[in-house]
Write a protein that holds these residues in place. Structure first.
Motif, mmCIF file in Angstrom:
data_model
loop_
_atom_site.group_PDB
_atom_site.id
_atom_site.type_symbol
_atom_site.label_atom_id
_atom_site.label_comp_id
_atom_site.label_asym_id
_atom_site.label_seq_id
_atom_site.Cartn_x
_atom_site.Cartn_y
_atom_site.Cartn_z
ATOM 1 N N GLN A 9 -1.032 79.703 11.170
ATOM 2 C CA GLN A 9 0.131 79.460 12.004
ATOM 3 C C GLN A 9 -0.326 79.112 13.422
ATOM 4 O O GLN A 9 -1.273 79.699 13.945
ATOM 5 C CB GLN A 9 0.983 80.725 12.008
ATOM 6 N N ALA A 10 0.350 78.152 14.058
ATOM 7 C CA ALA A 10 -0.007 77.780 15.426
ATOM 8 C C ALA A 10 0.190 78.980 16.348
ATOM 9 O O ALA A 10 1.190 79.689 16.268
ATOM 10 C CB ALA A 10 0.844 76.612 15.894
ATOM 11 N N ALA A 11 -0.789 79.185 17.221
ATOM 12 C CA ALA A 11 -0.745 80.331 18.135
ATOM 13 C C ALA A 11 0.199 80.056 19.299
ATOM 14 O O ALA A 11 0.361 78.919 19.734
ATOM 15 C CB ALA A 11 -2.144 80.629 18.657
ATOM 16 N N ASP A 12 0.793 81.115 19.798
ATOM 17 C CA ASP A 12 1.681 81.033 20.952
ATOM 18 C C ASP A 12 0.830 81.222 22.208
ATOM 19 O O ASP A 12 0.442 82.340 22.532
ATOM 20 C CB ASP A 12 2.762 82.119 20.844
ATOM 21 N N ILE A 13 0.512 80.116 22.873
ATOM 22 C CA ILE A 13 -0.296 80.200 24.093
ATOM 23 C C ILE A 13 0.462 79.578 25.254
ATOM 24 O O ILE A 13 1.285 78.682 25.070
ATOM 25 C CB ILE A 13 -1.682 79.526 23.920
ATOM 26 N N ASP A 14 0.183 80.060 26.455
ATOM 27 C CA ASP A 14 0.872 79.555 27.639
ATOM 28 C C ASP A 14 -0.057 78.655 28.467
ATOM 29 O O ASP A 14 -1.182 78.366 28.064
ATOM 30 C CB ASP A 14 1.440 80.718 28.467
ATOM 31 N N GLU A 15 0.428 78.234 29.641
ATOM 32 C CA GLU A 15 -0.341 77.318 30.490
ATOM 33 C C GLU A 15 -1.663 77.929 30.962
ATOM 34 O O GLU A 15 -2.665 77.228 31.063
ATOM 35 C CB GLU A 15 0.500 76.885 31.700
ATOM 36 N N LEU A 16 -1.662 79.228 31.260
ATOM 37 C CA LEU A 16 -2.900 79.884 31.685
ATOM 38 C C LEU A 16 -3.923 79.863 30.551
ATOM 39 O O LEU A 16 -5.094 79.544 30.769
ATOM 40 C CB LEU A 16 -2.640 81.319 32.152
ATOM 41 N N ASP A 17 -3.460 80.172 29.321
ATOM 42 C CA ASP A 17 -4.361 80.105 28.169
ATOM 43 C C ASP A 17 -4.944 78.702 28.024
ATOM 44 O O ASP A 17 -6.132 78.530 27.767
ATOM 45 C CB ASP A 17 -3.623 80.470 26.874
ATOM 46 N N GLU A 18 -4.102 77.681 28.177
ATOM 47 C CA GLU A 18 -4.563 76.292 28.062
ATOM 48 C C GLU A 18 -5.618 75.973 29.111
ATOM 49 O O GLU A 18 -6.635 75.335 28.808
ATOM 50 C CB GLU A 18 -3.384 75.323 28.196
ATOM 51 N N HIS A 47 -10.878 88.059 31.156
ATOM 52 C CA HIS A 47 -11.514 88.773 30.052
ATOM 53 C C HIS A 47 -10.471 89.151 28.992
ATOM 54 O O HIS A 47 -10.696 88.942 27.791
ATOM 55 C CB HIS A 47 -12.242 90.022 30.558
ATOM 56 N N GLN A 48 -9.337 89.680 29.419
ATOM 57 C CA GLN A 48 -8.274 90.072 28.480
ATOM 58 C C GLN A 48 -7.719 88.863 27.740
ATOM 59 O O GLN A 48 -7.488 88.918 26.529
ATOM 60 C CB GLN A 48 -7.144 90.788 29.223
ATOM 61 N N ARG A 49 -7.520 87.747 28.458
ATOM 62 C CA ARG A 49 -6.974 86.534 27.831
ATOM 63 C C ARG A 49 -7.955 85.966 26.802
ATOM 64 O O ARG A 49 -7.554 85.580 25.713
ATOM 65 C CB ARG A 49 -6.668 85.467 28.891
ATOM 66 N N VAL A 50 -9.229 85.899 27.161
ATOM 67 C CA VAL A 50 -10.218 85.360 26.223
ATOM 68 C C VAL A 50 -10.311 86.271 25.001
ATOM 69 O O VAL A 50 -10.375 85.789 23.866
ATOM 70 C CB VAL A 50 -11.598 85.171 26.905
ATOM 71 N N GLN A 51 -10.282 87.576 25.217
ATOM 72 C CA GLN A 51 -10.316 88.514 24.085
ATOM 73 C C GLN A 51 -9.108 88.309 23.181
ATOM 74 O O GLN A 51 -9.228 88.301 21.958
ATOM 75 C CB GLN A 51 -10.374 89.965 24.588
ATOM 76 N N ARG A 52 -7.943 88.089 23.777
ATOM 77 C CA ARG A 52 -6.732 87.834 22.991
ATOM 78 C C ARG A 52 -6.870 86.527 22.206
ATOM 79 O O ARG A 52 -6.518 86.464 21.026
ATOM 80 C CB ARG A 52 -5.509 87.753 23.910
ATOM 81 N N LEU A 53 -7.414 85.484 22.838
ATOM 82 C CA LEU A 53 -7.608 84.199 22.151
ATOM 83 C C LEU A 53 -8.577 84.352 20.979
ATOM 84 O O LEU A 53 -8.400 83.719 19.936
ATOM 85 C CB LEU A 53 -8.100 83.133 23.131
ATOM 86 N N LEU A 54 -9.583 85.199 21.153
ATOM 87 C CA LEU A 54 -10.499 85.495 20.047
ATOM 88 C C LEU A 54 -9.778 86.258 18.937
ATOM 89 O O LEU A 54 -9.902 85.927 17.759
ATOM 90 C CB LEU A 54 -11.686 86.331 20.547
ATOM 91 N N ASN A 55 -9.014 87.273 19.316
ATOM 92 C CA ASN A 55 -8.318 88.126 18.341
ATOM 93 C C ASN A 55 -7.299 87.362 17.504
ATOM 94 O O ASN A 55 -7.116 87.663 16.323
ATOM 95 C CB ASN A 55 -7.639 89.306 19.027
ATOM 96 N N ILE A 56 -6.618 86.379 18.104
ATOM 97 C CA ILE A 56 -5.600 85.628 17.359
ATOM 98 C C ILE A 56 -6.176 84.382 16.690
ATOM 99 O O ILE A 56 -5.452 83.625 16.054
ATOM 100 C CB ILE A 56 -4.362 85.284 18.234
ATOM 101 N N GLY A 57 -7.494 84.188 16.835
ATOM 102 C CA GLY A 57 -8.156 83.107 16.110
ATOM 103 C C GLY A 57 -8.091 81.731 16.748
ATOM 104 O O GLY A 57 -8.434 80.736 16.110
ATOM 105 N N VAL A 58 -7.655 81.633 18.015
ATOM 106 C CA VAL A 58 -7.631 80.335 18.692
ATOM 107 C C VAL A 58 -9.058 79.855 18.936
ATOM 108 O O VAL A 58 -9.371 78.671 18.767
ATOM 109 C CB VAL A 58 -6.832 80.393 20.017
#
Length: 160
Positions: A9-18, A47-58
């Motif tokens: 499923q496509a991940a829900d990411i925002d502008e900061l994540d991008e 650090h928290q954002r990158v960890q979240r991106l790793l955890n959700i598989g982005v």
């Protein structure tokens, strides 16, 4: 929803994540503090954002990419593989996994059942691999090989 469906499923990411993704995909070794400065947030937030991106598989970890030519692997080929029967798919993929020169393997639609990328040192090495290893794999009916003359570009998917 099972794990596989969740990961596809496509991940829900925002502008900061991008913005973070654009920076870290250009340079996986960029310090988080530099990313934080570019994004206008704290290092802890990055650090928290990158960890979240790793955890959700982005993103999945980071790696050093080896230049095959620098190690003498000068022939890049792609091979379409026809199977005797579809039921041989899993066993053929496992056999291909044991051939180190097969660096990518895809289950595909179209005329082939499997499409692989192969890196060998020379055309002679490729011929040996085909004759002595690939053609002996039970379940492979025949193959069609394409030698890449040159890679013009390679890139990741665009980040919005």
């Amino acid at each position: 929803m099972n794990t596989k469906e969740y990961l596809e499923q496509a991940a829900d990411i925002d502008e900061l994540d991008e913005k973070i993704l654009k920076l870290i995909t250009k340079n996986a070794r960029i310090p988080f503090l530099e990313v934080a400065r570019e994004c206008g947030v704290s290092g802890a937030a990055i650090h928290q954002r990158v960890q979240r991106l790793l955890n959700i598989g982005v993103v999945s970890g980071s790696e050093f990419v080896v230049n095959p030519q620098k190690l003498g692997y000068n022939t890049c080929a792609y091979m379409g593989i026809y199977l005797d029967k579809a039921k041989f798919h899993t066993q053929v993929v496992e056999a291909l996994r044991n051939i180190p020169e097969v660096v990518e393997c895809h289950y595909v639609t179209g005329q082939y059942a499997i499409f692989v990328k192969i890196q060998t040192k020379t055309n002679k090495h490729l011929k040996q691999l085909i004759d002595q290893e690939l053609q002996d794999v039970e379940g492979i009916a025949r193959t069609e090989t394409f030698i890449s003359l040159e890679m013009d570009f390679k890139r990741q998917v665009p980040i919005k």
